[in-house]
Design an enzyme around this catalytic site. Sequence first.
Site, short mmCIF file in Angstrom:
data_model
loop_
_atom_site.label_atom_id
_atom_site.label_comp_id
_atom_site.label_asym_id
_atom_site.label_seq_id
_atom_site.Cartn_x
_atom_site.Cartn_y
_atom_site.Cartn_z
N GLY A 1 8.11 -8.06 1.28
CA GLY A 1 8.95 -6.89 1.02
C GLY A 1 8.34 -5.63 1.60
O GLY A 1 9.04 -4.78 2.17
N ASP B 1 3.24 -4.70 -10.37
CA ASP B 1 2.63 -5.98 -9.96
C ASP B 1 1.71 -6.56 -11.03
O ASP B 1 1.28 -7.70 -10.93
CB ASP B 1 1.87 -5.83 -8.63
CG ASP B 1 2.82 -5.62 -7.45
OD1 ASP B 1 4.05 -5.62 -7.68
OD2 ASP B 1 2.34 -5.45 -6.32
N SER C 1 9.35 2.22 -4.37
CA SER C 1 8.58 3.28 -3.71
C SER C 1 8.36 2.95 -2.24
O SER C 1 8.01 3.82 -1.44
CB SER C 1 7.22 3.45 -4.39
OG SER C 1 6.40 2.33 -4.11
N ARG D 1 2.63 -14.27 -7.66
CA ARG D 1 1.99 -13.69 -8.87
C ARG D 1 2.25 -14.57 -10.10
O ARG D 1 1.41 -14.66 -10.99
CB ARG D 1 2.47 -12.26 -9.11
CG ARG D 1 2.14 -11.36 -7.94
CD ARG D 1 1.94 -9.92 -8.27
NE ARG D 1 1.72 -9.18 -7.02
CZ ARG D 1 0.56 -9.07 -6.41
NH1 ARG D 1 -0.53 -9.60 -6.94
NH2 ARG D 1 0.44 -8.42 -5.27
O1 LIG Z 1 4.01 -0.17 -1.12
C1 LIG Z 1 3.43 -1.19 -1.49
O2 LIG Z 1 2.42 -1.64 -0.89
C2 LIG Z 1 3.93 -1.91 -2.69
C3 LIG Z 1 4.77 -1.28 -3.57
C4 LIG Z 1 5.25 -1.90 -4.82
O3 LIG Z 1 6.64 -2.13 -4.71
P1 LIG Z 1 7.75 -1.14 -5.36
O4 LIG Z 1 7.51 0.21 -4.86
O5 LIG Z 1 9.03 -1.74 -4.85
O6 LIG Z 1 7.60 -1.27 -6.85
C5 LIG Z 1 4.55 -3.22 -5.13
O7 LIG Z 1 5.31 -3.96 -6.07
C6 LIG Z 1 4.32 -4.06 -3.89
O8 LIG Z 1 3.63 -5.25 -4.20
C7 LIG Z 1 3.48 -3.31 -2.89
C1 LIG Z 2 6.19 -7.24 -4.84
C2 LIG Z 2 5.19 -7.66 -4.09
O1 LIG Z 2 5.12 -7.56 -2.74
P1 LIG Z 2 6.25 -7.20 -1.67
O2 LIG Z 2 7.13 -6.14 -2.24
O3 LIG Z 2 5.48 -6.74 -0.47
O4 LIG Z 2 7.00 -8.46 -1.38
C3 LIG Z 2 3.97 -8.22 -4.71
O5 LIG Z 2 2.99 -8.44 -3.99
O6 LIG Z 2 3.95 -8.48 -5.92
#
Ligand SMILES: O=C(O)C1=C[C@@H](OP(=O)(O)O)[C@@H](O)[C@H](O)C1
Ligand SMILES: C=C(OP(=O)(O)O)C(=O)O
Length: 438
Positions: free
Chosen positions: A93, A324, A167, A395
């Site tokens: 993501g 997370d 974010s 996770r």
């Molecule tokens: O910017 C980043 O590196 C991340 C932001 C977070 O997502 P959200 O902003 O969607 O909560 C987190 O859950 C993801 O694992 C990593």
């Molecule tokens: C949500 C996570 O990662 P991403 O958004 O990069 O898939 C994660 O590592 O828990």
Amino acid sequence: MILKVKNISNIGGEVKAPPSKSYSHRAVILASLAKGTSKLYDMLFSEDTLASIRVCKALGAQINKKDGYLEVIGTNGRLHNSCDGPIDLANSGTTLRLMTSVSALSDNEVILTGDESLKTRPMGLLMDALKPLGVETESLNGDDKAPILIKPGYLGGETNIMGNVSSQFISSILISAPLSKCGVNLYVLPEFKSKPYVYMTWDIMRKFGIRSVKAYYLKHDSCNQEHQSCRIDEFKIKKQEYIACDYTVEGDYSSASYLLALIAINGGSARVKNLFRTSKQGDKFILDILQRMGATIVRGDDYVEITSKGNLKAIDVDLSNAPDLLITVAVLAAMAEGTTNITGVAHARVKETDRIDTTCRELEKLGCCLEEHEDGMSITGGVSSGVVDSHGDHRLAMAFSLIGLKHDIKITNGEIFDVSFPDFIETMAKLGFELELV
Ligand SMILES: O=C(O)C1=C[C@@H](OP(=O)(O)O)[C@@H](O)[C@H](O)C1
Ligand SMILES: C=C(OP(=O)(O)O)C(=O)O
């Protein structure tokens, strides 16, 4: 494959936390946008960060694995997509979100896609926020999700976005903004969740030479001035270059949460190195959580020590800024005395899985007494042996393996930890918790 316990002996010791996934993504992306050659030390090479390396290469950065570091010969913001079809970002993501805005800096079209889970991640708010900046995007299945086609042309200007879904949308616009034609003013409308990830973005942008960024809190006209959640955050980013640098990736507090929770649940003591006291990572919050649940934490400048008697107690915890940690905290709660109330994580429903739903369903399979809420869950300690499924969520696999300290547990699709923590089995074994994939 099934992840299960092989042997447990003398839990405790000293290990190094793996490199931060979030900083590894950002380091390779910023180095790829920079003028000059960067050396990236201690990079995480996991399925997710490999996706970032893949897309940066496709857009023109030269990236070479050297002895002890990753060499990145930057593009100075001049991107060109050399890939004929869609670029596959697998499960990541962060890569999809950050690279959607960055891809608009390319002089030709880019299509970003990924696995079935990635194709469920919301993209609409980011696509809408990019429009006023001159960036045209199209969801090829017409559902505001990947595959996303990104057209060339990034003018810049003023835009706004809701902060309650991810974010990563905000980090995406911030990272790409300095290379737009005229800079960007970005307004983030409340609520602003997972905010520490944006501080991390800003932190590493400065290391790669970005100076002209200003952030303000504005009050929303129609809001009660007393009300904190009505604050609007504003970022002003002038047009400027990224400059290559030598950068060392710090340890990951989210991955370390499994190492620390292992000791907290079992009892014993351990030192986890490579965790910095001054880190901007929001998941540092795991230290407060463990302390409140009954463990003793000592913070060194670059390590954390934990000691526990293994008798954890329930707490109330808001995970808005550390989503997370959700599954780690849910497992800690299931192994603690009393009822833990977790709130603030509605945005965990749109991650690799709907993590509130998958965590509750899998805990229920182990006989856990819980209540699911829109933005979290209440969990009363007490689980038994059983078989659970990771649902393809790294996770979930890592956190649930900890239940194996006290109960016979098997996790199907358990090999998925490669997404963020490829050395998970080896690192756990160093602390006396031997897992195996069968
Ligand atoms: O910017 C980043 O590196 C991340 C932001 C977070 O997502 P959200 O902003 O969607 O909560 C987190 O859950 C993801 O694992 C990593
Ligand atoms: C949500 C996570 O990662 P991403 O958004 O990069 O898939 C994660 O590592 O828990």
